[in-house]
Design a protein around this motif. Structure first.
Motif, mmCIF file in Angstrom:
data_model
loop_
_atom_site.group_PDB
_atom_site.id
_atom_site.type_symbol
_atom_site.label_atom_id
_atom_site.label_comp_id
_atom_site.label_asym_id
_atom_site.label_seq_id
_atom_site.Cartn_x
_atom_site.Cartn_y
_atom_site.Cartn_z
ATOM 1 N N UNK A 311 -7.216 -58.830 58.992
ATOM 2 C CA UNK A 311 -7.317 -60.108 58.276
ATOM 3 C C UNK A 311 -8.732 -60.671 58.341
ATOM 4 N N UNK A 312 -9.704 -59.775 58.293
ATOM 5 C CA UNK A 312 -11.106 -60.170 58.296
ATOM 6 C C UNK A 312 -11.573 -60.486 56.877
ATOM 7 N N UNK A 313 -11.276 -59.582 55.953
ATOM 8 C CA UNK A 313 -11.709 -59.780 54.568
ATOM 9 C C UNK A 313 -10.909 -58.874 53.653
ATOM 10 N N UNK A 314 -10.623 -59.363 52.448
ATOM 11 C CA UNK A 314 -9.904 -58.556 51.464
ATOM 12 C C UNK A 314 -10.874 -57.641 50.723
ATOM 13 N N UNK A 315 -10.349 -56.543 50.203
ATOM 14 C CA UNK A 315 -11.190 -55.576 49.491
ATOM 15 C C UNK A 315 -11.881 -56.214 48.295
ATOM 16 N N UNK A 316 -11.156 -57.030 47.547
ATOM 17 C CA UNK A 316 -11.732 -57.629 46.346
ATOM 18 C C UNK A 316 -12.784 -58.684 46.663
ATOM 19 N N UNK A 317 -12.874 -59.119 47.926
ATOM 20 C CA UNK A 317 -13.902 -60.069 48.348
ATOM 21 C C UNK A 317 -15.138 -59.361 48.909
ATOM 22 N N UNK A 318 -15.148 -58.040 48.834
ATOM 23 C CA UNK A 318 -16.237 -57.234 49.380
ATOM 24 C C UNK A 318 -17.094 -56.682 48.248
ATOM 25 N N UNK A 319 -18.409 -56.760 48.403
ATOM 26 C CA UNK A 319 -19.347 -56.264 47.407
ATOM 27 C C UNK A 319 -19.904 -54.920 47.851
ATOM 28 N N UNK A 320 -19.808 -53.938 46.981
ATOM 29 C CA UNK A 320 -20.262 -52.593 47.315
ATOM 30 C C UNK A 320 -21.636 -52.331 46.712
ATOM 31 N N UNK A 321 -22.528 -51.752 47.528
ATOM 32 C CA UNK A 321 -23.843 -51.301 47.063
ATOM 33 C C UNK A 321 -23.914 -49.795 47.279
ATOM 34 N N UNK A 322 -24.174 -49.054 46.204
ATOM 35 C CA UNK A 322 -24.265 -47.592 46.289
ATOM 36 C C UNK A 322 -25.721 -47.201 46.500
ATOM 37 N N UNK A 323 -25.994 -46.541 47.621
ATOM 38 C CA UNK A 323 -27.348 -46.125 47.981
ATOM 39 C C UNK A 323 -27.509 -44.618 47.726
ATOM 40 N N UNK A 324 -28.742 -44.199 47.481
ATOM 41 C CA UNK A 324 -29.083 -42.780 47.263
ATOM 42 C C UNK A 324 -28.316 -42.186 46.084
ATOM 43 N N UNK A 325 -28.328 -42.921 45.001
ATOM 44 C CA UNK A 325 -27.607 -42.530 43.785
ATOM 45 C C UNK A 325 -28.532 -41.761 42.855
ATOM 46 N N UNK A 326 -27.979 -40.858 42.092
ATOM 47 C CA UNK A 326 -28.703 -40.202 41.000
ATOM 48 C C UNK A 326 -27.719 -39.901 39.880
ATOM 49 N N UNK A 327 -28.244 -39.672 38.698
ATOM 50 C CA UNK A 327 -27.383 -39.408 37.558
ATOM 51 C C UNK A 327 -26.609 -38.105 37.723
ATOM 52 N N UNK A 335 -16.271 -44.811 40.190
ATOM 53 C CA UNK A 335 -15.215 -44.120 40.915
ATOM 54 C C UNK A 335 -15.072 -44.672 42.331
ATOM 55 N N UNK A 336 -16.213 -44.959 42.992
ATOM 56 C CA UNK A 336 -16.166 -45.523 44.339
ATOM 57 C C UNK A 336 -15.492 -46.895 44.311
ATOM 58 N N UNK A 337 -15.822 -47.674 43.304
ATOM 59 C CA UNK A 337 -15.221 -49.000 43.135
ATOM 60 C C UNK A 337 -13.709 -48.892 42.996
ATOM 61 N N UNK A 338 -13.267 -47.901 42.227
ATOM 62 C CA UNK A 338 -11.832 -47.706 42.012
ATOM 63 C C UNK A 338 -11.141 -47.253 43.290
ATOM 64 N N UNK A 339 -11.782 -46.367 44.039
ATOM 65 C CA UNK A 339 -11.180 -45.838 45.268
ATOM 66 C C UNK A 339 -11.076 -46.915 46.343
ATOM 67 N N UNK A 340 -12.142 -47.690 46.518
ATOM 68 C CA UNK A 340 -12.185 -48.682 47.609
ATOM 69 C C UNK A 340 -11.607 -50.029 47.210
ATOM 70 N N UNK A 341 -11.437 -50.242 45.886
ATOM 71 C CA UNK A 341 -10.923 -51.523 45.358
ATOM 72 C C UNK A 341 -11.877 -52.684 45.639
ATOM 73 N N UNK A 342 -13.150 -52.376 45.876
ATOM 74 C CA UNK A 342 -14.173 -53.399 46.034
ATOM 75 C C UNK A 342 -14.827 -53.662 44.684
ATOM 76 N N UNK A 343 -15.809 -54.562 44.682
ATOM 77 C CA UNK A 343 -16.562 -54.834 43.464
ATOM 78 C C UNK A 343 -17.986 -54.342 43.661
ATOM 79 N N UNK A 344 -18.526 -53.680 42.670
ATOM 80 C CA UNK A 344 -19.845 -53.080 42.781
ATOM 81 C C UNK A 344 -20.896 -53.935 42.077
ATOM 82 N N UNK A 345 -22.100 -53.971 42.654
ATOM 83 C CA UNK A 345 -23.219 -54.601 41.956
ATOM 84 C C UNK A 345 -23.622 -53.710 40.783
ATOM 85 N N UNK A 346 -24.356 -54.270 39.835
ATOM 86 C CA UNK A 346 -24.732 -53.502 38.646
ATOM 87 C C UNK A 346 -25.742 -52.413 38.959
#
Length: 436
Positions: A311-327, A335-346
């Protein structure tokens, strides 16, 4: 801000129940209940004789207090100690009694039996009123007006995903934007913020553990004012001292920093402890850093699920940042957003360690070139998270529209949200840790 609370309750059973509930309020410092009106007035008079600042911010008066009737006692406290916020506890929450209590000088009314959220909201409202009165009288602590600064936590899904580097760059971006910023290393056993910024300092967050009322001077002694403009509160050099910082100490530290800085960025490491779980729970924005690989994504999902169970924090209240990304990466942010149910920055952060190697090896990440694509991406993410602009500027008429990610996963700043977290979930975590 620490809120000192003095309950006045005659019935021992009710006193125990109220004391238990008060102990669960984050940032609260409840005193032992006084049994009658005479003891209450004597206690307040003794405290006021030293200084107005010694008075509690909030006094709770139970309806069955004696020998003075509750409303008469409230009127007496309001007349003699006008900087104290008085709240009536009563089983009769009728409009007539509410009106009579307000006429007597009460700052609020709470119905019995007590409900945690109502108690939290009324106590915070009375405390804010009390602090405002003392500031107006020139007696209050050095606190900014309003609800305080923004708190942002940065947590790694697993070790090595770049959470500390991201936290440092977020804080540097905020300083460059003119915001008074504190950077806290809450990775208590393996904190690297000092190493990344080439800083050695004998004080740490462990020196604030056990201090109930962290004054501006006490906080300043523990904070290192870096040449970058950051105020650094480092992890202890001796990792075993990290055990001194429990969830209650973390709440006091976060409250003290929130009251004195516009922005507080907290590196929470990759392991869940009572201290960093409390920080994540209190945060306005909780960032989870992940890399686009199967192991890290599974770790992110595991972290989010653990936060929800505790009961620390809900998934939808968590912001995800993807590091070391490439096309070319097979696992993309959507896909990560869908798996973790978090929200991703643009903005994902590109993989380009060559840009970072020289400054990381030198332990001076503040010297990273402005042309670095990694730095540009992280500073853009800081803008999306709303770290570069003061809240009042964002709301001002004619202000430019915020980036689409600026309001992602920001927990409400109302009194219930601020005081919502209890020690139950973290207590469960602590018990599991001891049992393990």
């Amino acid at each position: 801000m620490t809120t000192r609370i003095l309950p006045a309750v005659g019935d021992p059973e009710s006193a125990r129940a109220i004391a238990t509930l008060l102990s669960q309020l984050p940032g609260a410092e409840p005193a032992a209940p006084v049994p009658d009106s005479t003891s209450l007035l004597d206690t307040l008079a003794r405290l006021a004789s030293d200084s107005i600042d010694e008075l509690p911010e909030v006094v709770l008066v139970h309806e069955r207090i004696g020998p003075l009737p509750a409303l008469e006692l409230i009127r007496e406290v309001a007349l003699r100690f006008p900087a104290v916020g008085v709240v009536l506890l009563t089983s009769d929450a009728s409009p007539a009694l509410f009106s009579a209590a307000m006429d007597s000088g009460a700052r609020g009314l709470i119905g019995l039996p007590l409900a945690y959220e109502e108690l939290a909201a009324r106590v915070q409202a009375a405390a804010q009123w009390s602090v405002g009165v003392r500031r107006h009288l020139g007696r209050g602590p050095e606190l900014p007006s309003g609800p305080g600064g923004k708190v942002v936590t940065v947590t790694g899904a697993k070790g090595g995903v770049g959470a500390t580097f991201a936290a440092v760059q977020f804080a540097l971006a905020a300083v460059a934007a003119g915001r008074r910023t504190a950077l806290v290393d809450l990775d208590l056993q393996a904190g690297d913020v000092g190493s990344y910024l080439d800083v050695q300092f004998r004080r740490s967050i462990a020196d604030l553990a056990g201090i109930q009322d962290i004054s501006a001077r006490v906080l300043q002694d523990a904070v290192y004012d870096d040449r970058t403009g950051l105020a650094l509160l480092l992890a202890p050099a001796d990792g075993e001292r990290g055990e001194e910082v429990d969830d209650r100490a973390a709440r006091h530290v976060v409250a003290a920093l929130r009251a004195r800085y516009e922005l507080v960025v907290i590196d929470c490491g990759t392991q869940v402890t009572g201290a960093n779980a409390a920080a994540v729970e209190l945060a306005d924005v909780a960032v989870l850093v992940v890399t686009p690989d199967v192991v890290a994504v599974r770790a992110a999902k595991r972290m989010v699920r653990m936060w929800e169970r505790l009961q620390v924090r809900k998934a939808e209240e968590t912001t995800m940042v993807v590091n070391r990304w490439s096309k070319q990466t097979e696992i993309q942010p959507a896909l990560i957003e869908k798996i973790t149910k978090t929200r991703s920055v643009r903005t994902p952060v590109p993989a380009n360690f060559k840009e970072l190697q020289a400054v990381v090896d030198a332990g001076r990440v503040q010297d990273l070139d402005n042309r670095s694509t990694v730095k540009q991406a992280l500073w853009t993410v800081a803008g999306e998270l709303g770290l570069l602009t003061a809240p009042e500027a964002q709301d001002a008429p004619g202000a430019p529209a915020a980036e689409p990610g600026a309001a992602l996963a920001v927990r409400g700043s109302g009194p219930v949200a601020r005081l919502r977290g209890d020690r139950g979930a973290l207590g469960l975590w602590s018990r599991r840790g001891r049992e393990g």
